[in-house]
Design a protein around this motif. Structure first.
Motif, mmCIF file in Angstrom:
data_model
loop_
_atom_site.group_PDB
_atom_site.id
_atom_site.type_symbol
_atom_site.label_atom_id
_atom_site.label_comp_id
_atom_site.label_asym_id
_atom_site.label_seq_id
_atom_site.Cartn_x
_atom_site.Cartn_y
_atom_site.Cartn_z
ATOM 1 N N LEU A 132 0.818 -1.211 0.000
ATOM 2 C CA LEU A 132 0.000 0.000 0.000
ATOM 3 C C LEU A 132 0.852 1.261 0.000
ATOM 4 C CD1 LEU A 132 -2.737 -1.088 2.578
ATOM 5 C CD2 LEU A 132 -3.003 -0.861 0.102
ATOM 6 N N THR A 133 1.965 1.240 0.754
ATOM 7 C CA THR A 133 2.842 2.411 0.782
ATOM 8 C C THR A 133 3.529 2.608 -0.552
ATOM 9 O OG1 THR A 133 3.228 1.993 3.150
ATOM 10 C CG2 THR A 133 4.697 3.538 2.050
ATOM 11 N N ALA A 134 4.003 1.514 -1.169
ATOM 12 C CA ALA A 134 4.639 1.625 -2.474
ATOM 13 C C ALA A 134 3.649 2.087 -3.533
ATOM 14 C CB ALA A 134 5.237 0.273 -2.863
ATOM 15 N N GLN A 135 2.436 1.595 -3.451
ATOM 16 C CA GLN A 135 1.407 2.029 -4.399
ATOM 17 C C GLN A 135 1.122 3.520 -4.240
ATOM 18 O OE1 GLN A 135 -2.691 0.820 -3.649
ATOM 19 N NE2 GLN A 135 -2.872 0.127 -5.776
ATOM 20 N N LEU A 136 1.066 3.992 -2.993
ATOM 21 C CA LEU A 136 0.813 5.404 -2.738
ATOM 22 C C LEU A 136 1.976 6.263 -3.235
ATOM 23 C CD1 LEU A 136 -1.328 7.203 -1.454
ATOM 24 C CD2 LEU A 136 -0.086 7.044 0.698
ATOM 25 N N ALA A 137 3.214 5.770 -3.056
ATOM 26 C CA ALA A 137 4.371 6.520 -3.549
ATOM 27 C C ALA A 137 4.340 6.625 -5.070
ATOM 28 C CB ALA A 137 5.661 5.844 -3.081
ATOM 29 N N GLY A 138 3.918 5.535 -5.738
ATOM 30 C CA GLY A 138 3.820 5.589 -7.190
ATOM 31 C C GLY A 138 2.747 6.564 -7.656
ATOM 32 N N LEU A 139 1.600 6.555 -6.973
ATOM 33 C CA LEU A 139 0.547 7.495 -7.339
ATOM 34 C C LEU A 139 0.982 8.938 -7.101
ATOM 35 C CD1 LEU A 139 -2.574 5.653 -5.857
ATOM 36 C CD2 LEU A 139 -1.981 5.917 -8.274
ATOM 37 N N LEU A 150 -5.463 6.533 -0.028
ATOM 38 C CA LEU A 150 -5.118 6.930 1.337
ATOM 39 C C LEU A 150 -5.980 6.190 2.354
ATOM 40 C CD1 LEU A 150 -4.660 10.786 0.923
ATOM 41 C CD2 LEU A 150 -2.880 9.126 1.432
ATOM 42 N N GLY A 151 -7.238 5.964 2.010
ATOM 43 C CA GLY A 151 -8.124 5.251 2.928
ATOM 44 C C GLY A 151 -7.667 3.828 3.176
ATOM 45 N N HIS A 152 -7.144 3.159 2.134
ATOM 46 C CA HIS A 152 -6.624 1.804 2.327
ATOM 47 C C HIS A 152 -5.449 1.812 3.313
ATOM 48 C CE1 HIS A 152 -9.300 0.249 -0.592
ATOM 49 N NE2 HIS A 152 -8.673 0.722 -1.666
ATOM 50 N N LEU A 153 -4.554 2.795 3.177
ATOM 51 C CA LEU A 153 -3.409 2.882 4.088
ATOM 52 C C LEU A 153 -3.868 3.179 5.512
ATOM 53 C CD1 LEU A 153 -0.367 2.899 4.540
ATOM 54 C CD2 LEU A 153 -0.344 5.312 3.902
ATOM 55 N N LEU A 154 -4.831 4.087 5.668
ATOM 56 C CA LEU A 154 -5.344 4.406 7.003
ATOM 57 C C LEU A 154 -5.974 3.178 7.651
ATOM 58 C CD1 LEU A 154 -6.092 6.404 9.236
ATOM 59 C CD2 LEU A 154 -8.137 7.001 7.914
ATOM 60 N N TRP A 189 8.505 1.278 6.240
ATOM 61 C CA TRP A 189 7.287 1.657 5.529
ATOM 62 C C TRP A 189 6.575 2.798 6.246
ATOM 63 C CZ3 TRP A 189 7.937 0.155 1.024
ATOM 64 C CH2 TRP A 189 8.412 -1.101 0.707
ATOM 65 N N LEU A 190 6.645 2.802 7.576
ATOM 66 C CA LEU A 190 6.062 3.914 8.319
ATOM 67 C C LEU A 190 6.815 5.212 8.029
ATOM 68 C CD1 LEU A 190 5.415 2.168 11.750
ATOM 69 C CD2 LEU A 190 3.723 2.787 10.038
ATOM 70 N N ALA A 191 8.155 5.110 7.957
ATOM 71 C CA ALA A 191 8.944 6.301 7.651
ATOM 72 C C ALA A 191 8.660 6.801 6.235
ATOM 73 C CB ALA A 191 10.432 5.992 7.817
ATOM 74 N N ARG A 192 8.512 5.867 5.283
ATOM 75 C CA ARG A 192 8.202 6.270 3.909
ATOM 76 C C ARG A 192 6.817 6.907 3.838
ATOM 77 N NH1 ARG A 192 9.187 8.772 -0.274
ATOM 78 N NH2 ARG A 192 8.566 7.911 -2.297
ATOM 79 N N GLY A 193 5.858 6.358 4.575
ATOM 80 C CA GLY A 193 4.528 6.951 4.604
ATOM 81 C C GLY A 193 4.538 8.352 5.195
ATOM 82 N N THR A 194 5.404 8.582 6.203
ATOM 83 C CA THR A 194 5.511 9.918 6.793
ATOM 84 C C THR A 194 6.024 10.927 5.769
ATOM 85 O OG1 THR A 194 5.926 8.929 8.968
ATOM 86 C CG2 THR A 194 6.548 11.230 8.669
#
Length: 435
Positions: A132-139, A150-154, A189-194
């Protein structure tokens, strides 16, 4: 007969009346592709994925002739291989060019890439958060972050928080340690999400829904950042309750870990003869025991006595009228001795007498008197002592004594005022006495 979508809707509701179905209907070709891949038995699904992935891995020569495919999949039954190729070709996952060669369609390549990404994260402890984090970074890289992504990650972060809090509440050392390892595996992954959240919230033109969900993700990550302290507190409580088996160095946690490592057969063999479903010796109750039990159940008087919660009457406590006071007899006696000194006397002759403890007490009083910074209280034995007309002078050497539990004492003299005094000690020296 294959059921239609309308068969699943409530009476009077059409598919066009459900906006949530619009996005799925628009992506019907992609959905059909995944239906093609995953419909059927497990063996059929694995075979289709195998063929599709192998064809897509050849990047230098992406086109395959039928002979090349048969040579590549010599370990498969030829008839089964042809069936798989036909199914993939009929459902637009595999294209068959005019030159008689196979190659992946755009839809098939997208499906292979998505599956490869999922398989990449499946080797890690928490594949969902990484994906989910990698997908969000790509988007974010292509400017296509959506509230849904974002809702999936939350949702995943809240699920992790619930899992960790449940592990702490269980009080199980093994669950807490496992949850702590899971948290450590997800730190990157938490750091990347931050980082993604910071860049999203720094954009003044960000969509309101995206900003709202991003803030909630930040709160969820803050909870996860604090949960490690909760792990440590729970482990500290467990450590305080851990039992060590004699002087062996083996604790109850070691025994529990060893038992958890046994397979079912060894565990059952270990418990054989140690546990019983029913007692081997029959339980016998005599008439007296049954009568006692019946009396407590049937007698109103016994029940009333057992349920009586009235406090006993108060009792007058003994009052000690005499207030506590310190024993100042030694101080008063020492004050009288110093008050009648006719001339200067050495320190050891004034301090000594009664052993080391009384001598140490007298020396501390003289040191207090030598400071001369406080006159003491106005009344009482302490004030009387502080106003004695004597001076205490300390030297900078030690004088051997060798008696009355005193080995040596600081050189010094106690001098009544008006008589000649010895040399005063330097200001930074304090009296010493060795037992």
């Amino acid at each position: 007969m294959t059921p239609d979508l309308a068969d699943f809707l409530a009476p009077g509701v059409a598919a066009d009346d459900v906006p949530e179905l619009g996005a799925l209907a628009a992506a019907r070709p992609l959905i059909d592709a995944f239906i093609t891949l995953f419909r059927g038995s497990e063996a059929e699904v694995l075979l289709r994925l195998l063929v599709l992935r192998e064809i897509g891995q050849e990047s230098e020569a992406p086109r395959w002739s039928p002979d090349a495919l048969r040579a590549r999949f010599t370990y498969l039954d030829p008839v089964k291989l042809e069936t798989v190729l036909k199914r993939l070709r009929d459902n637009a996952l595999l294209a068959y060019a005019d030159d008689g060669q196979y190659h992946l369609s755009d839809l098939g390549r997208n499906a292979v890439a998505a599956i490869a990404m999922l398989l990449r994260f499946s080797a890690e402890e928490d594949a969902e958060l990484g994906f989910l984090t990698a997908q969000l970074a790509g988007l974010q890289a292509v400017g296509g972050v959506t509230p849904e992504a974002l809702g999936h990650l939350l949702s995943k972060l809240n699920d992790l928080t619930w899992h960790f809090e449940e592990a702490i509440a269980s009080g199980s050392e093994f669950r807490i340690l496992g949850a702590r390892r899971r948290l450590s595996a997800n730190e990157r992954w938490l750091a990347r999400g931050t980082e993604i959240l910071k860049s999203l919230l720094a954009d003044p033109e960000v969509d309101f829904d995206i900003a709202r969900i991003a803030q909630r993700i930040g709160l969820a990550q803050s909870k996860l950042a604090r949960v490690d302290a909760g792990f440590q507190r729970a482990l500290n409580k467990i450590e305080a309750q851990r039992v060590t088996l004699g002087a062996s160095g083996i604790s109850s946690s070691d025994v529990a870990a060893w038992l958890r490592g046994l397979d079912a057969g060894r565990f059952a063999a270990l418990a054989e003869g140690a546990l019983f479903v029913i007692p081997e010796v029959p339980f016998l109750a005599g008439g007296h025991e049954l009568l006692d039990r019946a009396e407590s159940v049937l007698s109103d008087e016994v029940r009333a006595r057992e349920s009586d919660t009235v406090l006993p009457p108060p009792d007058a406590a003994a009052v000690n009228a005499a207030p506590e006071h310190d024993d100042l007899a030694l101080l008063e006696h020492f004050t009288r001795r110093l008050d009648v000194l006719p001339e200067a006397v050495p320190l050891e002759s004034v301090v000594g007498g009664g052993g080391f403890a009384p001598a140490s007490y007298r020396l501390s009083l003289l040191a207090l008197l030598a400071d001369g910074e406080s006159a003491g209280p106005a009344d009482g034995p302490v004030g009387e002592f502080m106003r004695l007309p004597v001076d205490v002078l300390f030297g900078d050497t030690l004088v051997p004594v060798g008696e009355d539990e005193i080995a040596a004492i600081s050189d010094g003299r106690v001098v009544p005022r008006g008589t000649q005094a010895a040399r005063p000690a330097p200001a930074n020296e304090r009296p010493l006495m060795d037992a």
